[in-house]
Design an enzyme around this catalytic site. Structure first.
Site, mmCIF file in Angstrom:
data_model
loop_
_atom_site.group_PDB
_atom_site.id
_atom_site.type_symbol
_atom_site.label_atom_id
_atom_site.label_comp_id
_atom_site.label_asym_id
_atom_site.label_seq_id
_atom_site.Cartn_x
_atom_site.Cartn_y
_atom_site.Cartn_z
ATOM 1 N N GLU A 96 0.845 -1.201 0.000
ATOM 2 C CA GLU A 96 0.000 0.000 0.000
ATOM 3 C C GLU A 96 0.879 1.250 0.000
ATOM 4 O O GLU A 96 1.759 1.393 0.840
ATOM 5 C CB GLU A 96 -0.911 -0.001 1.227
ATOM 6 N N CYS B 281 -7.195 -1.360 8.664
ATOM 7 C CA CYS B 281 -5.898 -1.394 7.974
ATOM 8 C C CYS B 281 -5.480 0.017 7.580
ATOM 9 O O CYS B 281 -4.401 0.493 7.931
ATOM 10 C CB CYS B 281 -5.982 -2.280 6.728
#
Length: 209
Positions: A85, A149
């Site tokens: 990410e 998250c």
């Protein structure tokens, strides 16, 4: 000259929803068995899927270890690859956590920037890990999903001025084993440290002239 020892903190998440066993924590425990390179002290933590605990715990981990890098690992039911990410988002947290809580403001840090990028170039890390020809596919994402998250990633990026990373893993067996995920995390984190050290050397050189 001996390299100074450096601390790296890696976190996985506890169970939530249909994830009675959270693949992220299993993968982090596998990584702990494998370890990182010799000059690194690895500290692993299981984080409960709770907004308020995250807000308290992340700054405490930075304070306790002064780590060179913090890597958070989470599971994504939609993922079929190991996903790096690039950034964390501040706003849009509507999903209830394990305590049936969600932030009233629906954001991580009131008044914080909308999005914070990791200082680590995830494209470079992805290319390098892919070149190792592990039996795991690594991809890139710019949306960590606006749940715990993403919330954890943003909180950590804000705390660390970008010295954090987030890796999404698929559920166990879909398609990877715990061992495969552990080995992939080991390779990813070692490349992240390398990329981080090179970018810091560049910054230091610029300061010296």
């Amino acid at each position: 000259m001996e390299k100074p020892r450096r601390a790296v903190v890696v976190t996985g998440f506890g169970p939530f929803g249909e994830h009675a066993v959270n693949a992220s924590w299993i993968a982090v425990q596998e990584l702990e068995k494998l370890g990182l390179r010799d000059d690194v002290d690895l500290h692993v933590y299981e984080i409960p899927v709770e907004y308020q605990t995250v807000q308290r715990l992340i700054p405490a981990l930075w304070k306790k270890h002064s780590p060179q890098l913090v890597v958070h690992v989470g599971v994504s039911g939609m993922a079929t690859t190991v996903t790096l990410e690039k950034c964390g988002h501040n706003v849009g947290y509507k999903g209830l956590d394990n305590c049936r809580f969600c932030p009233g403001s629906q954001c991580c840090v009131e008044g914080g920037p909308e999005c914070i990028d990791s200082v680590i170039d995830m494209d470079t890390v992805c290319k390098r890990v892919s070149a190792l020809e592990l039996d795991v596919t690594v991809t890139i994402s710019k949306d960590a999903g606006r749940y715990l998250c993403d919330f954890t990633y943003y909180t950590s990026l804000y705390q660390s001025r970008g010295r954090s990373a987030f890796v999404h893993v698929p559920p166990l067996g879909k398609p990877y084993t715990a061992e495969q995920l552990g080995r992939a995390l080991q390779a990813i984190i070692e490349e992240m440290l390398d990329v981080l050290e090179h970018s810091e050397e560049k910054i230091n050189c610029q300061h010296e002239h």
